[in-house]
Design a protein around this motif. Structure first.
Motif, PDB file in Angstrom:
ATOM      1  N   GLU A   1       7.167   2.750   2.952  1.00  0.00           N
ATOM      2  CA  GLU A   1       8.306   3.125   3.798  1.00  0.00           C
ATOM      3  C   GLU A   1       8.153   4.571   4.290  1.00  0.00           C
TER       4      GLU A   1
ATOM      5  N   GLU B   1      -4.601  -0.906  -7.960  1.00  0.00           N
ATOM      6  CA  GLU B   1      -5.293   0.401  -7.860  1.00  0.00           C
ATOM      7  C   GLU B   1      -4.198   1.430  -8.060  1.00  0.00           C
ATOM      8  N   CYS B   2      -4.151   2.030  -9.240  1.00  0.00           N
ATOM      9  CA  CYS B   2      -2.983   2.860  -9.570  1.00  0.00           C
ATOM     10  C   CYS B   2      -3.337   4.336  -9.717  1.00  0.00           C
ATOM     11  N   GLY B   3      -2.547   5.029 -10.513  1.00  0.00           N
ATOM     12  CA  GLY B   3      -2.621   6.485 -10.554  1.00  0.00           C
ATOM     13  C   GLY B   3      -3.795   7.037 -11.351  1.00  0.00           C
TER      14      GLY B   3
ATOM     15  N   ASN C   1      -0.471   7.789   0.993  1.00  0.00           N
ATOM     16  CA  ASN C   1      -1.306   9.005   0.989  1.00  0.00           C
ATOM     17  C   ASN C   1      -2.527   8.918   1.912  1.00  0.00           C
TER      18      ASN C   1
ATOM     19  N   VAL D   1       0.822  -1.223   0.000  1.00  0.00           N
ATOM     20  CA  VAL D   1       0.000   0.000   0.000  1.00  0.00           C
ATOM     21  C   VAL D   1       0.855   1.272   0.000  1.00  0.00           C
TER      22      VAL D   1
END
Ligand code: NAD
Length: 506
Positions: A199, A272-274, A173, A170
């Motif tokens: 990280e 689940e991308c940009g 944000n 994950v």
């Protein structure tokens, strides 16, 4: 503030932070225990609002991944969770949701300290994360298998079974909320889950591990491996013992994960991308000032670090000048503030790398000839931190980098259009397809445009509406997965067909 009273003011939140920080759990959670990484390595997580280091966190790598996968598989095969009646899994997950609720201020604070978002916004995320656990827990004992419509000679069953070991990777944000969207349905479906938080925001995931243990999630069923993508993340993605990768993050890394799956065991990969989401404002929309406020918050909420940020504002030229003026008024009211101040709308940018990246896009926008209308310069709060105020460019064209690429920061690109046809073509002219918005009073137009938008989600006369009942996800290079709703349970389960022959002769 007494120990039991919820924090209300900046001073309360600061006091809670001062109490929490010395006692943060920073080790990995493997096989029901907090342990150092096998290598003994750590990395520093820093508060971007102050620049001060928060903690040294265990930096897991391939060896820790292998260990955790072994425990996850053993737990799955033992069946204490995977074969537990769904109604009993529900009870444990509801207990976990209750514990999250009891500790929501602390969890919210961890996300705020780690990645800089305003604490009010983090509290909203906690409500979302808790609701997700409750929803998925409640769903799991209400999903039936099927009896297929065959002839009398057979009883044909379609069973839903858990996949096995799910690795969930994950981003930073919405650290705990994105975690919940993956982990809650995967656990509810009976899988063993290994979570790799970003990280840049590992702390709330580690706290969740402690709460999961307290709630009664059995040993090895939920483990947390903090560390970097190219070490522990890659090892999980290449592991022959992982059955499913559930990923939220950039399109670039999503593509790598598909390759890793192909190079290893063809594990399922849900991405689940940009996004570079278009927000289309037609001249017939009602109440320009209200729409402008929503358009501004669609991009500036969470410092613009939102996958579904409405980063491309497409405005019908007939109202463009007047509308932009209203957007600027709203944007000027959304200045960054101390993330611990409950009244702050925007906080700090997550880290130096992201801060530099956003500023370089602003520079590119200037160079490419877009018109900067507000913002554009970094700022500080109380002389510290990585803050960028709302930035609006007008006169953006589809060829410009700021018009095409995901910036993931508080930068709005405004385009003009003259016709519905042109608006749809511009909206769809993107490699992404995560979300789109449209504002109009004409129901025929709303339905025409909604159907033609290449997007996993369409918001009509709102931005980012939805709840646990609605799937969340994209099309094109925004990914192939769906979080939330009972549909997400389908991703974490496998269909098994069982054909039971029945002798018709006695
Ligand atoms: P990122 O892709 O850099 O990292 C996401 C996660 O992947 C992190 O945990 C990271 O450590 C890990 N990772 C990185 N390289 C890896 C590798 N080679 N192998 C395995 N794991 C690896 O993304 P980010 O910067 O953390 O998050 C921002 C991105 O996330 C944006 O593109 C945003 O649009 C997207 N996002 C999408 C959604 C959605 O629902 N579609 C939601 C939130 C964020």
């Amino acid at each position: 503030m007494s120990r039991l009273e919820p924090p209300k003011t900046l001073a309360d939140w600061q006091a809670l932070a001062d109490r929490l920080i010395p006692y943060l759990e920073t080790r990995a959670f493997i096989d029901d225990a907090f342990v150092d990484a096998l290598s003994g390595e750590t990395f520093t997580t820093t508060n971007p609002a102050t620049g001060e280091p928060l903690a040294e966190v265990a930096s897991c790598d391939a060896a820790d991944a292998e260990l955790a996968v072994g425990h996850a598989r053993a737990a799955f095969d033992a069946g204490e969770w995977s074969r537990l009646a769904p109604g009993r899994r529900k009870k444990v997950l509801l207990r976990l949701a209750d514990l999250m609720e009891a500790h929501r201020h602390e969890l919210a604070l961890l996300d705020t300290l780690d990645m800089g978002k305003p604490v009010a916004s983090s509290l909203g995320d906690m409500a979302g994360a808790i609701a997700c656990f409750r929803y998925q827990a409640e769903c799991i004992d209400k999903l039936y298998g099927e009896v297929a419509p065959t002839g009398e000679e057979a009883l044909a069953l379609v069973l839903r079974e858990p996949l096995g070991v799910v690795a969930s990777i994950v981003p930073w944000n919405f650290p705990l909320m994105m975690t919940a969207w993956k982990v809650a349905p995967a656990l509810a479906a009976g899988n063993s889950v290994i979570l790799k938080p970003s990280e840049k925001s590992p702390l709330s995931a580690l706290r969740l591990a402690a709460l999961a243990h307290e709630a009664g999630i059995p040993r090895g069923v939920f483990q947390v491996l903090p560390g970097f993508g190219h070490t522990v993340g890659k090892a999980l993605a290449l592991s022959m013992g992982v059955d499913c990768l559930a990923f939220t993050g950039s399109t670039q890394v999503g593509k790598q994960l598909m390759q890793y799956a192909g190079q290893s065991n063809l594990k399922r990969v849900y991405l689940e991308c940009g996004g570079k989401s278009p927000n289309i404002v037609f001249a017939d929309c009602k109440d320009l000032a209200r729409v402008a406020k929503h358009a501004a918050s669609a991009i500036f909420h969470n410092q613009g670090e939102v996958c579904i940020a409405g980063s491309r504002l497409l405005v019908e030229n007939a109202i463009r000048e007047a509308f932009i003026d209203q957007v600027l008024v709203a944007a000027k009211r959304m200045q960054p503030g101390d993330p611990l101040d409950p009244d702050s709308f925007m906080g700090a940018i997550v880290d130096e790398a992201q801060y530099r990246r956003i500023l370089s896009y602003i520079e590119k926008g200037r160079e490419e000839g877009a018109r900067l209308r507000v913002g554009g310069e970094a700022t500080q709060v109380d002389g510290k931190g990585l803050f960028i105020p709302p930035t609006v460019f007008d006169g953006v064209t589809p060829e410009m980098a700021i018009g095409r690429e995901e910036i993931f920061g508080p930068v709005l690109s405004v385009f003009g259009f003259d016709s519905e046809e042109e608006a749809v073509a511009m909206a769809n002219d993107s490699v992404y397809g995560l979300a789109a918005g449209l504002w109009s009073q004409d129901i025929d137009r709303i339905m025409r445009v909604t159907r033609r938008l290449h997007s996993g989600q369409v918001f009509v006369n709102n931005w980012a509406g939805g709840d646990q009942t609605m799937p969340f996800g994209g099309v094109k290079q925004s990914g192939n997965g769906r979080d939330k709703s009972h549909h997400s349970l389908e991703e974490y389960s496998e269909l098994k067909s069982v054909w039971i022959w029945i002798s018709l002769s006695s």
